[in-house]
Design a protein around this motif. Structure first.
Motif, mmCIF file in Angstrom:
data_model
loop_
_atom_site.group_PDB
_atom_site.id
_atom_site.type_symbol
_atom_site.label_atom_id
_atom_site.label_comp_id
_atom_site.label_asym_id
_atom_site.label_seq_id
_atom_site.Cartn_x
_atom_site.Cartn_y
_atom_site.Cartn_z
ATOM 1 N N ARG A 81 43.479 38.279 54.180
ATOM 2 C CA ARG A 81 43.911 39.974 54.279
ATOM 3 C C ARG A 81 45.498 40.072 54.253
ATOM 4 O O ARG A 81 45.778 41.135 54.005
ATOM 5 N N ARG A 82 45.899 39.086 54.934
ATOM 6 C CA ARG A 82 47.230 39.299 55.124
ATOM 7 C C ARG A 82 48.221 38.744 54.110
ATOM 8 O O ARG A 82 49.533 38.763 54.256
ATOM 9 N N LYS A 83 47.333 38.492 53.216
ATOM 10 C CA LYS A 83 48.148 37.600 51.932
ATOM 11 C C LYS A 83 49.013 36.603 52.132
ATOM 12 O O LYS A 83 50.172 36.566 51.720
ATOM 13 N N LYS A 84 48.365 35.722 53.048
ATOM 14 C CA LYS A 84 49.022 34.477 53.291
ATOM 15 C C LYS A 84 48.345 33.185 52.682
ATOM 16 O O LYS A 84 47.663 32.557 53.373
ATOM 17 N N PRO A 85 48.478 33.054 51.282
ATOM 18 C CA PRO A 85 47.433 31.933 50.828
ATOM 19 C C PRO A 85 47.732 30.542 51.298
ATOM 20 O O PRO A 85 46.875 29.827 51.558
ATOM 21 N N LEU A 86 49.075 30.170 51.864
ATOM 22 C CA LEU A 86 49.232 29.063 52.290
ATOM 23 C C LEU A 86 48.339 28.789 53.504
ATOM 24 O O LEU A 86 48.007 27.774 53.769
ATOM 25 N N LEU A 87 48.625 29.727 54.255
ATOM 26 C CA LEU A 87 47.938 29.599 55.570
ATOM 27 C C LEU A 87 46.422 29.487 55.490
ATOM 28 O O LEU A 87 45.690 28.805 56.142
ATOM 29 N N ALA A 88 45.874 30.265 54.614
ATOM 30 C CA ALA A 88 44.554 30.267 54.284
ATOM 31 C C ALA A 88 44.057 29.121 53.741
ATOM 32 O O ALA A 88 43.041 28.382 54.103
ATOM 33 N N MET A 89 44.945 28.340 53.072
ATOM 34 C CA MET A 89 44.499 27.003 52.221
ATOM 35 C C MET A 89 44.640 26.005 53.390
ATOM 36 O O MET A 89 43.666 25.186 53.455
ATOM 37 N N GLN A 90 45.579 26.081 54.067
ATOM 38 C CA GLN A 90 45.507 25.322 55.433
ATOM 39 C C GLN A 90 44.174 25.135 56.293
ATOM 40 O O GLN A 90 43.561 24.171 56.699
ATOM 41 N N ALA A 107 42.965 33.219 45.189
ATOM 42 C CA ALA A 107 44.515 33.128 45.555
ATOM 43 C C ALA A 107 45.487 33.092 44.702
ATOM 44 O O ALA A 107 46.042 32.025 44.344
ATOM 45 N N ALA A 108 45.749 34.103 44.081
ATOM 46 C CA ALA A 108 47.135 34.251 43.240
ATOM 47 C C ALA A 108 48.451 34.091 44.231
ATOM 48 O O ALA A 108 48.310 35.196 45.032
ATOM 49 N N PRO A 109 49.271 33.295 44.151
ATOM 50 C CA PRO A 109 50.439 33.442 45.179
ATOM 51 C C PRO A 109 51.080 34.956 44.707
ATOM 52 O O PRO A 109 51.173 35.183 43.801
ATOM 53 N N GLU A 110 51.671 35.423 45.817
ATOM 54 C CA GLU A 110 52.410 36.722 45.739
ATOM 55 C C GLU A 110 53.527 36.516 44.622
ATOM 56 O O GLU A 110 54.342 35.538 44.666
ATOM 57 N N ALA A 111 53.961 37.627 44.153
ATOM 58 C CA ALA A 111 54.926 37.682 42.907
ATOM 59 C C ALA A 111 56.150 37.285 43.601
ATOM 60 O O ALA A 111 57.117 36.549 42.984
ATOM 61 N N ASP A 112 56.503 37.861 44.758
ATOM 62 C CA ASP A 112 57.836 37.383 45.473
ATOM 63 C C ASP A 112 57.978 36.262 46.302
ATOM 64 O O ASP A 112 58.730 36.158 46.937
ATOM 65 N N VAL A 123 53.405 24.196 46.402
ATOM 66 C CA VAL A 123 52.697 23.762 47.179
ATOM 67 C C VAL A 123 51.105 24.069 46.911
ATOM 68 O O VAL A 123 49.889 23.283 46.697
ATOM 69 N N LEU A 124 50.897 25.584 46.523
ATOM 70 C CA LEU A 124 49.622 25.878 46.251
ATOM 71 C C LEU A 124 49.028 25.224 44.995
ATOM 72 O O LEU A 124 47.887 24.823 44.760
ATOM 73 N N ASN A 125 49.816 25.063 44.003
ATOM 74 C CA ASN A 125 49.599 24.661 42.711
ATOM 75 C C ASN A 125 49.431 23.288 42.876
ATOM 76 O O ASN A 125 48.250 22.496 42.202
ATOM 77 N N SER A 126 49.764 22.399 43.826
ATOM 78 C CA SER A 126 49.696 20.957 43.827
ATOM 79 C C SER A 126 48.458 20.603 44.670
ATOM 80 O O SER A 126 47.764 19.690 44.539
ATOM 81 N N GLY A 158 39.963 17.924 42.466
ATOM 82 C CA GLY A 158 40.434 17.883 40.977
ATOM 83 C C GLY A 158 39.781 18.531 39.739
ATOM 84 O O GLY A 158 40.009 18.193 38.588
ATOM 85 N N LYS A 159 38.950 19.428 39.949
ATOM 86 C CA LYS A 159 38.149 20.075 39.054
ATOM 87 C C LYS A 159 38.653 21.760 38.902
ATOM 88 O O LYS A 159 39.143 22.055 39.656
ATOM 89 N N ASP A 160 38.061 22.398 37.755
ATOM 90 C CA ASP A 160 38.034 23.752 37.703
ATOM 91 C C ASP A 160 37.073 24.018 38.668
ATOM 92 O O ASP A 160 36.030 23.534 38.929
ATOM 93 N N VAL A 161 37.123 25.670 38.946
ATOM 94 C CA VAL A 161 36.050 26.016 39.930
ATOM 95 C C VAL A 161 34.745 25.965 39.321
ATOM 96 O O VAL A 161 33.861 25.652 40.060
#
Lengths: 216, 810
Positions: free
Chosen positions: B653-662, B688-693, B701-704, B712-715
């Motif tokens: 909700r805070r739009k922090k994808p890295l934190l969410a992924m962790q 989880a699309a990374p924020e544009a900015d 990091v997100l992509n890797s 290693g699969k698609d959803v």
């Protein structure tokens, strides 16, 4: 009213405990599961308010209440050995759930007529209202222990102010309850008195015997 | 302050004021300012040092204590505090040498060198510091021997000695030490038994350390599987020598149960049961349940799920025995094969109780209820039976009946606080908080407001249950208030340590002091705090997602009305407002009246609650509040999976994808089979699309890392894989199956009917089947719509067979 069976097992070494406002529901539970008649709230209230641990008590086994006895001292009735009118009033109050009022009337009635009696005034008797043991725990001397503990107490204190005027112990047994009859007559030497007809209202047979034992 | 800026007294008092307001950082600043003016003022230095340790500014604490010691080195307290400061800063050798120097200044015949409580504690504290120095156990052991004559707490002394000997690999010495602990009367301390077992078996260092930290009745034997010869060795001692020497010890009788197998185990359980049933031990069932151990990754865990318990061989043995007892007791009032002793009538009661309990563990609720009803008929005065029945009713989905059942048990013994509390809890779970309030009030002082009283007594469990109950009833503000009250208790406990900083040193309870500091550091990871913090965060997230819930009654759109309508609408609004104001006035007046009345009676006036509905809490920024508590939990309760689920929800909700992924990775490390986690992994992959900015590195990091989350699969194929593996394992947790099914539909990895069959086909034979999860499954099936309607019907049928009392299940 008595619910009991003759004993053949080894007696359970029960211990006793008083009836208080905190545990009186256990008395209700025991009575409900043992008797075909319902006692009214006044009966339980009286047991709590009187707080007479020697005459009203629980029998405990292994931490649970398995039996209970409730007795009280009441004025000796006036007409003959056991005034049926008075006994009936009490029994109705106890057994059939009528309210306090009936009971008081009964007591007042007996008090009023006591003056015209040949017996000395102010004599009393011990009336055993209920004795109950949970079905699963019968035949193991629990009832015997309860009755004995009450009678022993009276005997030991027969000259104290509380029991000075008490001459006998008395109770009612439904005519069909042979076990209870044997229990009191053979076990404690009670005398089987007259039959009171239609003592109970909603159970069959409705008659009872009066059992009594002289204390002095 | 304005007129006397150069006065250290002013600054000191200013700091004290801040301290009184619990604004410790401000207070520290003020003290430091005061010290700039008067650098050797002992009182200010002391106050500063207390705040520093309270705030865990450990390096600052060390400096301040050094200054104090230099200024006044003739006080024991200053030496000891300095030693502790060194210890807290990790300078163990330093702490030891400070104590040595201090003791060196004491004359030979002073109390510090004689046997006594304080000198003994100091010696043991020094010993603890010595042992914490890496590879220094031998020195610590030597020192322990040296200080034996000084130490009063011989139990702790022996325990420490045994632990060192174990870790040094001196198994013979260690076993003698633990044996002497048993002889001292510690036969019921299972840690001693663990130590003894480690010594006898020559366990490696890591195992020893883990075994010495076990709690309750756990020992080395229940921690991990032992080899047959190891078990034999222990058995020989426990059933031979120990049984003879300590015939009265329940622990020594019980431990063989954790060492035996097969028929021998059954025979031992038989013995154990007969003893417990005759005496009427209510905990016999749970005691035996601790024996249902299953091996996982080389360690034992206690089987918790009905499926695992049902499959356990020990359960089968217990059930077989219990049924044998029941048959035999019913027919001849004896245990099977026992010709001499006639059992008392309560033995059959407890045998039924045990059998019903085993049914309960296996999730066989109707059978359990049948038996527990027999118990109640047998002895209607036994409170325990009502409790068991209530528990079974609750588990089988009838919270109302469960609460009523407990209440009738409570009626039997109104002095039983446990059953009263339990009734209160069940009432709250059944949504009857006014009855619950009456019940709990019975055990609170009869004056004043019980709610307030319970809060004063820091009764967290009640407030948590009440908060949960209020939340279910959508009383958001009141619920937040109760959760916050629990948080406040923890803040108070954190505050409470303040007094110990000086008291413990003065009384030289240094070992306990270090433990207290450790406890306070771990405070925010305790279960009740985590429940409260999570409750608050979840509630705020709900409010954040549904902002309409907290909006005040909005002004109607007057503009769109005709003049007459407007007039009418305004009049209604005015009336409403007036009525609300009047009600508030009246309530306030009543409260004031009550306060006055209380004062008259000489009772301490109840504190007025200015905000009974928690309005101020509702006005806070929900996401900000959720974030605050979620951050505390991820720091302090990292071993709870729900911490990371929450952290994920907040981060997204805070739009922090890295934190969410962790958070997802952390969660997966705890329980990869969690359905809740699975839902979020899929959600993350989808949304989880990374924020544009956002930063390039973050995107990278997100992509890797994202593929690693999806193996290693698609959803789509990730979900399909999960579905396939769930299908192949009929025991797959129900909530995971529901999560996968729901993801199948969302990601279009499968059809609704495939998804529905994933839930329904395996029926109720898998893990994680409870009223809650079967309801969640039903909701999911409903969502699937028409395509799943046949599956839904089938599901309802299956569930009703297992949970005949379940409510609202159509």
């Amino acid at each position: 009213k008595i619910a009991i069976m003759s004993s053949k097992h080894k007696p359970l070494p029960v211990s006793f405990g008083g009836i208080t406002k905190d545990n009186v529901e256990q008395l209700r539970m025991i009575n409900t599961s043992c008797f075909p008649v319902q006692y009214n709230d006044a009966f339980y209230r009286e047991a709590v308010d009187r707080r007479d641990d020697e005459l009203c008590k629980f029998a405990y086994w292994n931490g649970f209440v398995v039996g209970a006895i409730c007795a009280r001292i009441e004025p000796m009735p006036t007409h003959g050995e056991t005034a049926p009118a008075n006994a009936n009033a009490n029994a109705n109050a106890n057994a059939n759930g009528s309210d306090d009022k009936t009971k008081k009337e009964g007591e007042e009635g007996s008090a009023a007529s006591s003056t015209s009696n040949g017996k000395p005034e102010g004599r009393k008797r011990l009336y055993v209202m209920t004795l109950a043991v949970l079905a699963a725990y019968r035949g193991r001397g629990v009832g015997k222990a309860l009755v004995k503990s009450v009678l022993d107490h009276v005997e030991e204190n027969i000259d104290t102010p509380k029991f000075r005027d008490v001459d006998e112990v008395l109770l009612h047994v439904q005519t069909s309850n042979d076990g209870a009859m044997r229990f009191y007559v053979d076990g404690f030497g009670f005398d089987k008195g007259p039959m009171v007809e239609n003592y109970y209202r909603r159970i069959d047979p409705p008659h009872c015997y009066v059992l009594s034992k002289k204390l002095r | 302050m304005k007129t006397k800026q150069r006065s250290h007294v002013c600054w000191h008092v200013y700091g004290l004021l801040h301290r009184a307001d619990r604004e410790y950082n401000e207070a520290i600043k003020a003290y430091k300012q005061a010290l700039r003016i008067d650098s050797e003022n002992l009182q200010i230095l002391r106050d500063l040092s207390l705040l520093q340790v309270q705030m865990r500014d450990l390096s600052g604490f060390l400096v301040t204590r050094h200054t104090i010691l230099t200024l006044k080195s003739n006080q024991r307290m200053n030496w000891l505090t300095y030693a502790v400061a060194k210890h807290l800063n990790g300078d163990l050798a330093g702490a030891v040498s400070v104590i040595d120097i201090y003791l060196g200044t004491m004359p030979e015949d002073s109390d510090e060198h004689k046997r006594g409580y304080e000198s003994g504690e100091l010696a043991l504290y020094k010993n603890r510091a010595l042992a914490e120095i890496p590879d220094n156990l031998q020195t610590a052991l030597d020192h322990l021997e040296e200080c034996k004559t000084v130490v009063m707490d011989q139990t702790a002394w022996l325990m420490t000695k045994g632990t060192y000997q174990l870790q040094l690999g001196r198994y013979d010495d260690a076993s003698k030490t633990f044996l002497s602990l048993l002889e001292r009367g510690l036969t019921e301390d299972y840690r001693v038994h663990s130590g003894y077992m480690c010594a006898v078996l020559g366990a490696d260092n890591e195992t020893c350390q883990a075994a010495m930290k076990l709690k309750g009745t756990a020992t080395l034997a229940t921690m991990k599987p032992l080899a047959a010869d190891q078990r034999q060795a222990l058995l020989k001692t426990y059933r031979g020598e120990f049984a003879e020497r300590f015939p009265k010890s329940p622990a020594i009788r019980r431990i063989p149960l954790t060492l035996l197998e097969g028929d021998e185990l059954k025979a031992a359980i038989d013995d154990h049961c007969r003893r417990g049933l005759t005496r009427g031990v209510p905990s016999l069932g749970s005691d035996l349940a601790a024996l249902f151990l299953i091996e996982r990754d080389g360690k034992y865990v206690t089987a918790a799920d009905a499926v695992d318990i049902k499959a356990h061989s020990t359960l089968a043995a217990v059930v077989d025995l219990a049924e044998g007892y029941i048959t035999s007791l019913l027919s001849e009032s004896k245990f099977p094969g026992d010709d001499n002793k006639c059992e008392s009538p309560s033995t059959i009661l407890w045998a039924w109780y045990l059998r019903a309990y085993m049914h309960e563990l296996c999730g066989e609720y109707p059978a359990a209820l049948d038996i527990v009803d027999k118990c109640i008929e047998h002895t209607p005065t036994a409170v325990d039976m009502y409790e068991l029945k209530g528990r079974i009713l609750m588990a089988s989905g009838d919270a109302e009946a469960a609460a009523d059942c407990l209440d009738s048990g409570r009626d039997l013994d109104k002095q039983d606080r446990y059953i009263n509390n339990q009734t209160t809890k069940y009432m709250l779970q059944a949504g009857r908080q006014s009855v619950a309030g009456e019940r709990i009030a019975l055990f609170v002082k009869h004056e004043g407001n019980p709610e307030q009283m319970l809060s004063d007594m820091q009764c967290s469990w009640y407030e948590l249950e009440l908060a949960d109950c209020l939340r279910r009833q959508k009383e958001w503000g009141k619920s937040l208030k109760k959760y916050s009250s629990v948080v406040k208790h923890f803040e108070d406990w954190h505050e409470d340590q303040f007094d110990f900083h000086s008291y413990c040193i003065r009384k030289v309870t240094l070992r306990a002091y270090i433990d207290v500091l450790q406890f306070e550091d771990d405070l925010w990871g305790l279960e009740n705090y985590a429940r409260a913090a999570e409750g608050i965060s979840r509630l705020y997230l709900h409010l954040y997602d549904n902002p309409d819930l907290t909006k005040e009654d909005e002004e109607p759109d007057y503009a769109s009305m005709t003049a007459a309508q407007r007039k009418k609408a305004k009049a209604i609004a005015r009336k409403k407002k007036k009525a609300a104001e009047k009600k508030a006035e009246e309530e306030k007046a009543a409260a004031v009246e009550a306060q006055k009345a209380a004062q008259k009676k000489g009772i301490k006036a109840p504190v007025m609650d200015e905000d009974p509905n928690g309005e101020t809490l509702l006005k806070k920024d929900p996401l900000e509040e959720a974030k605050k508590f979620s951050a505390i939990l991820s720091r302090s309760a990292p071993r709870r999976i729900s911490t990371w689920l929450l952290q994920y929800d907040v981060a997204m909700r805070r739009k922090k994808p890295l934190l969410a992924m962790q958070a997802l990775f952390k969660g997966r490390a705890i329980d990869a089979q969690s359905g809740e986690l699975f839902v979020r992994i899929v959600d993350f992959a989808e949304n989880a699309a990374p924020e544009a900015d956002s930063h390039e590195a973050a995107k990278e990091v997100l992509n890797s890392e994202l593929p690693r989350l999806l193996n290693g699969k698609d959803v789509c194929s990730f979900v399909q894989d999960a579905a396939a593996s769930a299908k192949s394992d009929p025991l797959t947790d129900l909530s995971l199956r529901v999560a996968i099914a729901s993801a199948m539909v969302k990601t279009k990895a499968g059809s609704s009917s495939d998804a529905a069959s994933l839930i329904v086909d395996q029926g109720l034979d898998g893990r994680g089947v409870s009223v809650k999860t079967v309801k969640a499954a039903l909701d999911c099936l409903t969502e699937f719509g028409d395509e799943a309607s046949a599956a839904k019907t089938k599901w309802i049928e299956a569930v009703k067979a297992r949970f005949p009392l379940i409510k609202d299940f159509d």
